[in-house]
Design a protein around this motif. Structure first.
Motif, short mmCIF file in Angstrom:
data_model
loop_
_atom_site.label_atom_id
_atom_site.label_comp_id
_atom_site.label_asym_id
_atom_site.label_seq_id
_atom_site.Cartn_x
_atom_site.Cartn_y
_atom_site.Cartn_z
N HIS A 1 0.87 -1.18 0.00
CA HIS A 1 0.00 0.00 0.00
C HIS A 1 0.91 1.24 0.00
CE1 HIS A 1 -3.61 -2.39 0.74
NE2 HIS A 1 -2.84 -3.12 1.52
N ARG A 2 1.18 1.75 -1.18
CA ARG A 2 2.20 2.80 -1.38
C ARG A 2 2.01 4.00 -0.44
NH1 ARG A 2 3.32 7.44 -4.08
NH2 ARG A 2 5.37 7.60 -5.00
N GLU A 3 0.83 4.59 -0.41
CA GLU A 3 0.62 5.79 0.39
C GLU A 3 0.83 5.52 1.88
OE1 GLU A 3 -1.54 4.65 -1.86
OE2 GLU A 3 -1.56 6.17 -3.43
N TYR A 4 0.34 4.39 2.34
CA TYR A 4 0.49 4.05 3.75
C TYR A 4 1.96 3.79 4.08
CZ TYR A 4 -0.80 2.10 8.32
OH TYR A 4 -0.94 1.86 9.67
N ALA B 1 3.67 7.14 4.33
CA ALA B 1 3.26 7.88 5.53
C ALA B 1 3.87 7.29 6.80
CB ALA B 1 1.74 7.91 5.64
N THR C 1 -0.53 11.39 8.67
CA THR C 1 -1.65 11.62 7.77
C THR C 1 -1.32 10.87 6.49
OG1 THR C 1 -2.06 13.79 8.72
CG2 THR C 1 -3.03 13.34 6.56
N VAL C 2 -2.17 9.94 6.12
CA VAL C 2 -1.90 9.11 4.95
C VAL C 2 -2.24 9.87 3.67
CG1 VAL C 2 -2.41 6.92 3.79
CG2 VAL C 2 -2.26 7.01 6.30
N PHE C 3 -3.40 10.48 3.63
CA PHE C 3 -3.83 11.25 2.47
C PHE C 3 -4.09 12.69 2.89
CE2 PHE C 3 -5.19 6.86 1.55
CZ PHE C 3 -4.57 6.67 0.31
N PRO C 4 -3.65 13.66 2.10
CA PRO C 4 -3.89 15.06 2.45
C PRO C 4 -5.38 15.32 2.70
CG PRO C 4 -2.42 14.91 0.56
CD PRO C 4 -2.93 13.52 0.84
N GLU D 1 -7.17 14.22 5.11
CA GLU D 1 -7.79 13.21 5.98
C GLU D 1 -7.37 13.45 7.43
OE1 GLU D 1 -7.23 9.17 4.80
OE2 GLU D 1 -8.59 9.38 3.11
#
Length: 163
Positions: free
Chosen positions: A67-70, A73, A143-146, A148
């Motif tokens: 899971h790239r974004e996670y 982060a 914060t995983v996604f801006p 959120e």
């Protein structure tokens, strides 16, 4: 003492999942989201949690690097990530449930794991307490996604025990 057991989730379990999730998440949404996981078409692995033989929640585990974004982060691409949803709050010791899930499911599926992480919403203090009670250490907010909400990154180093 509550006896916990775990088994792979099946499509028939999704009606229970709908009961445990926020209002507005219906059976069609559960099928859309979770059937690919159940079929093995997604990197997350779903597990049904049973308390004294009755379904009480579900959990999933995955390689964070899938899971790239996670992964970005957390800075933990080699860790195993977990999430746990206890739908029935009266099932007993949630930290004991989590310790058993780690031993019986997660570390069995990932015997090479050296670190397990989870990141509940930063304002979900009961989830952070459950994790710390099971031996996790809160590290920092991420914060995983801006845009959120922040999550509290908690880590468990394999070999540490809190039984």
């Amino acid at each position: 003492m509550t006896a916990f057991a775990f088994r792979p989730m099946a499509e028939a379990d999704l009606s229970d999942v709908v009961r445990w999730l926020p209002a507005g998440f219906d059976l069609a949404a559960a099928r859309d989201k979770y059937l690919p996981w159940i079929r093995g078409e997604h990197p997350n692995h779903l597990t049904l949690i049973l308390a004294d033989g009755h379904p009480c929640g579900f959990a999933w585990h995955y390689r964070v690097g899938d899971h790239r974004e996670y992964s970005l982060a957390t800075g933990e691409p080699d860790a195993i990530g977990i999430d746990v949803i206890v739908g029935d709050p009266g099932v007993g010791d949630h930290a004991a449930l989590l310790r058993q899930y780690l031993r019986q499911v997660v570390l069995t599926a990932h015997p090479d794991a050296t670190r397990v992480i989870s990141s509940p919403a930063a304002d979900d203090l009961s989830a952070v307490r459950m994790l710390t009670g099971a031996g996790f250490t809160p590290l920092r907010d991420i914060t995983v996604f801006p845009g959120e909400p922040a999550e509290t990154l908690c880590a468990f180093t394999v070999g540490d025990t809190n039984d």
